[in-house]
Design a protein around this motif. Structure first.
Motif, short mmCIF file in Angstrom:
data_model
loop_
_atom_site.label_atom_id
_atom_site.label_comp_id
_atom_site.label_asym_id
_atom_site.label_seq_id
_atom_site.Cartn_x
_atom_site.Cartn_y
_atom_site.Cartn_z
N SER A 174 -0.48 6.58 -11.35
CA SER A 174 -0.86 6.02 -10.06
C SER A 174 -0.02 6.58 -8.93
N GLU A 175 -0.56 6.48 -7.73
CA GLU A 175 0.19 6.92 -6.55
C GLU A 175 1.47 6.12 -6.37
N SER A 176 1.46 4.85 -6.75
CA SER A 176 2.67 4.03 -6.60
C SER A 176 3.78 4.52 -7.54
N GLU A 177 3.44 4.86 -8.77
CA GLU A 177 4.43 5.39 -9.72
C GLU A 177 5.04 6.68 -9.19
N LEU A 178 4.21 7.56 -8.70
CA LEU A 178 4.68 8.85 -8.17
C LEU A 178 5.52 8.65 -6.91
N ALA A 183 -0.54 11.79 1.54
CA ALA A 183 -1.35 11.85 2.74
C ALA A 183 -0.51 11.83 4.03
N ASN A 184 0.69 11.25 3.96
CA ASN A 184 1.57 11.22 5.13
C ASN A 184 2.47 12.46 5.19
N ASN A 185 2.14 13.47 4.37
CA ASN A 185 2.85 14.75 4.26
C ASN A 185 4.24 14.66 3.64
N THR A 186 4.59 13.52 3.08
CA THR A 186 5.82 13.41 2.30
C THR A 186 5.61 14.18 1.01
N LYS A 187 6.62 14.95 0.61
CA LYS A 187 6.54 15.73 -0.63
C LYS A 187 7.59 15.22 -1.61
N LYS A 188 7.16 14.98 -2.84
CA LYS A 188 8.08 14.48 -3.86
C LYS A 188 7.90 15.24 -5.16
N ILE A 189 8.96 15.24 -5.94
CA ILE A 189 8.91 15.83 -7.27
C ILE A 189 9.06 14.71 -8.28
N TYR A 190 8.11 14.66 -9.20
CA TYR A 190 8.10 13.62 -10.22
C TYR A 190 8.32 14.28 -11.58
N ASP A 248 -6.76 12.51 -8.20
CA ASP A 248 -7.91 11.62 -8.26
C ASP A 248 -8.72 11.84 -6.99
N LYS A 249 -10.06 11.81 -7.09
CA LYS A 249 -10.88 12.17 -5.92
C LYS A 249 -10.66 11.27 -4.71
N HIS A 250 -10.11 10.08 -4.92
CA HIS A 250 -9.82 9.18 -3.80
C HIS A 250 -8.33 9.16 -3.43
N GLY A 251 -7.52 9.91 -4.18
CA GLY A 251 -6.09 9.99 -3.87
C GLY A 251 -5.24 8.86 -4.41
N TYR A 252 -5.79 8.08 -5.34
CA TYR A 252 -5.05 6.94 -5.87
C TYR A 252 -4.16 7.29 -7.07
N GLY A 253 -4.09 8.55 -7.40
CA GLY A 253 -3.25 8.96 -8.52
C GLY A 253 -3.53 10.40 -8.88
N VAL A 254 -2.95 10.82 -10.00
CA VAL A 254 -3.23 12.13 -10.55
C VAL A 254 -3.77 11.94 -11.95
N ASN A 290 0.85 -1.19 0.00
CA ASN A 290 0.00 0.00 0.00
C ASN A 290 0.88 1.24 0.00
N TYR A 291 0.62 2.12 -0.92
CA TYR A 291 1.36 3.38 -1.00
C TYR A 291 0.48 4.49 -0.45
N PRO A 292 1.11 5.54 0.08
CA PRO A 292 0.29 6.63 0.59
C PRO A 292 -0.54 7.26 -0.52
N ARG A 293 -1.72 7.66 -0.17
CA ARG A 293 -2.57 8.34 -1.16
C ARG A 293 -2.05 9.75 -1.38
N ILE A 294 -2.49 10.34 -2.45
CA ILE A 294 -2.06 11.69 -2.82
C ILE A 294 -3.04 12.71 -2.26
N LYS A 295 -2.49 13.70 -1.59
CA LYS A 295 -3.30 14.76 -1.01
C LYS A 295 -3.41 15.95 -1.96
N ARG A 296 -2.29 16.25 -2.65
CA ARG A 296 -2.26 17.45 -3.50
C ARG A 296 -1.21 17.29 -4.60
N VAL A 297 -1.47 17.90 -5.74
CA VAL A 297 -0.49 17.91 -6.83
C VAL A 297 -0.45 19.30 -7.44
N GLU A 298 0.75 19.74 -7.76
CA GLU A 298 0.94 21.04 -8.42
C GLU A 298 1.87 20.85 -9.61
#
Length: 92
Positions: free
Chosen positions: A71-75, A23-30, A56-62, A3-11
């Motif tokens: 997907s959230e796993s790829e990111l 969702a765990n407040n980790t920030k990454k650049i893809y 994605d409305k459930h946080g499973y990707g962008v 299970n990978y953390p869901r996505i809270k926000r993308v810019e």
């Protein structure tokens, strides 16, 4: 299956990169630039479309459209920790 953390926000960032907050407040650049070689992702060469990215409305990707998403796993797996890049986040 892990299970990978869901996505809270993308810019969208310059240079076809995404700033992703999980969702765990980790920030990454893809970096999406390598994806642009694939037919599926070529429409993202259009800056207006690339900038329209949303979580994605459930946080499973962008998503950009019904055909283009990541997907959230790829990111999570291939994104770089934002802290290492903090000086260059908004530079191209």
């Amino acid at each position: 299956m892990k299970n990978y953390p869901r996505i809270k926000r993308v810019e969208p960032l310059s240079g076809k990169r995404l700033f992703v907050t999980f969702a765990n407040n980790t920030k990454k650049i893809y970096d999406c630039s390598l994806l642009l070689k694939e037919e599926t992702f070529r429409p993202l060469l259009n800056d207006a479309l690339f900038s329209s990215v949303k979580t994605d409305k459930h946080g499973y990707g962008v998503i950009w459209s019904d055909e283009i998403d990541l997907s959230e796993s790829e990111l999570w797996i291939n994104g770089l920790p934002a802290e290492q890049n903090s000086e260059n986040i908004y530079l191209s």
